[in-house]
Design an enzyme around this catalytic site. Sequence first.
Site, short mmCIF file in Angstrom:
data_model
loop_
_atom_site.label_atom_id
_atom_site.label_comp_id
_atom_site.label_asym_id
_atom_site.label_seq_id
_atom_site.Cartn_x
_atom_site.Cartn_y
_atom_site.Cartn_z
N GLY A 11 -3.58 -29.90 15.46
CA GLY A 11 -3.05 -29.93 14.14
C GLY A 11 -3.96 -29.93 13.20
N ASN A 12 -3.93 -30.59 12.04
CA ASN A 12 -4.99 -30.66 10.86
C ASN A 12 -4.48 -31.84 10.03
OD1 ASN A 12 -3.28 -29.64 8.36
ND2 ASN A 12 -3.34 -27.76 9.70
N HIS A 13 -5.41 -31.91 8.86
CA HIS A 13 -5.25 -33.22 8.21
C HIS A 13 -4.49 -33.24 7.06
CE1 HIS A 13 -8.32 -35.48 10.49
NE2 HIS A 13 -9.48 -34.54 10.27
N SER A 14 -3.53 -31.90 6.81
CA SER A 14 -2.64 -32.33 5.78
C SER A 14 -1.80 -33.40 5.70
CB SER A 14 -1.81 -30.49 5.83
OG SER A 14 -0.86 -30.70 4.88
N ALA A 65 -0.17 -26.28 5.24
CA ALA A 65 -1.28 -25.78 6.23
C ALA A 65 -0.89 -25.34 7.27
CB ALA A 65 -2.35 -27.00 6.23
#
Length: 396
Positions: free
Chosen positions: A207-210, A275
């Site tokens: 995943g990512n930090h969005s 994102a």
Amino acid sequence: MKGKRILLGITGGIAAYKIAFLIRILKKKGAEVKCIMTPASCDFISPLTLATLSENPVSIDFWNRQNGEWVNHVDLGMWPDVFVIAPCTASTLAKMANGFCDNLLTATYLSAKSPVVIAPAMDLDMYAHFSTQKNLDLLAANGNRIIPAEEGELASGLIGQGRMAEPENIAAYLEQLFEKQTDFAGKKVLLTAGPTYEKIDPVRFIGNHSSGKMGYRIAESFLQRGASVVLISGPTQEKLTHTRLELISVESAEEMLKAVQQHWPASDIGIFAAAVADYRPKQVAGQKIKKKEEELTITLVKNPDILSWAGQNKTDQQLLVGFALETNDAIAHAQDKLKRKNLDLIVVNTLEDEGAGFKNDTNRIQLLDKHNKITSFELKSKALVAEDLVNYLKHV
Ligand code: CTP
């Protein structure tokens, strides 16, 4: 303005006497008006005057001294279409900026659901003081609307900036605000927001930090202006409900693409703030991967580019907006994305800016259009950034 509910908060400054004129203007235009006064403001204008002009009881204390009833600041905060605090003293500004709620007005401010408009009024040195300016900036950065004090003769006899905006100017400001509330009525907006999670096994993902905050603020802004919104959201902590909102929760890029394919053809405007993970694991393990090996290699394959799909399937009537979050050469990269993905506009933000990007509540953006025109905005709350973007799209 007809039928609009306007809650006026009056604080203890000499300009309080002008609120009588403001109420008359608003009532003549067909608005419904209620007043909350701080105890100090009652020294400048009588509650009876405001109750008579507004044709509503005036609330001052947390409880009604005549019948002992509790005055519900939560209900008051839910009632209006707009909450106008005028005149707003330096003291009330400071309380609002710092979350104090030692009177009914400031408690209602903390509960308010509607847009808040602040018309400060004070002597010129108080207005120019760094403390007051800092409080005004903080309030504006968090979505409050400020009508700056006007220049002129002040009660002290000094001349400078500090006079409350004239009642006619406050009324004109409110009229514009209400006009905006319907300027996207009938428009269908498709939004993507948040990160995507790409499964590795039943318990892990890439995943990512969005945080989804930017996309959700844009959704709110369009809803406030009358549009219908389909919000396709990756996993986030954000919550939003509205009668004109269809919220579709997805996890992976492939799920997001499916939802976009279903809704894009019927949309007028597409804004792709998600994102999206560029890659996903080639294989998803059926069982939790055990840590047997010293090294583990996960092969990734490219995800579909959702925005590019929308760009390839865009009609001349549709407006398509992408986002570019860059670490270097932001404009050059954004220009390339705009062309490659067949966009009308791209929102550029760079991680080089402090306070901009993923997890922050603030953002600094530049808008780049098809003709390479760049419009730059200040660092501000994501709510106000969303408003800037929606205002821009009104005139595209
Ligand atoms: N986007 C998308 N689907 C993807 C990747 C990106 O819809 N698989 C959208 C994003 O929502 C954003 C825009 O494309 O509006 C730009 O995303 P970004 O990741 O910056 O662009 P990429 O094309 O992936 O370029 P790169 O990773 O090389 O910077």
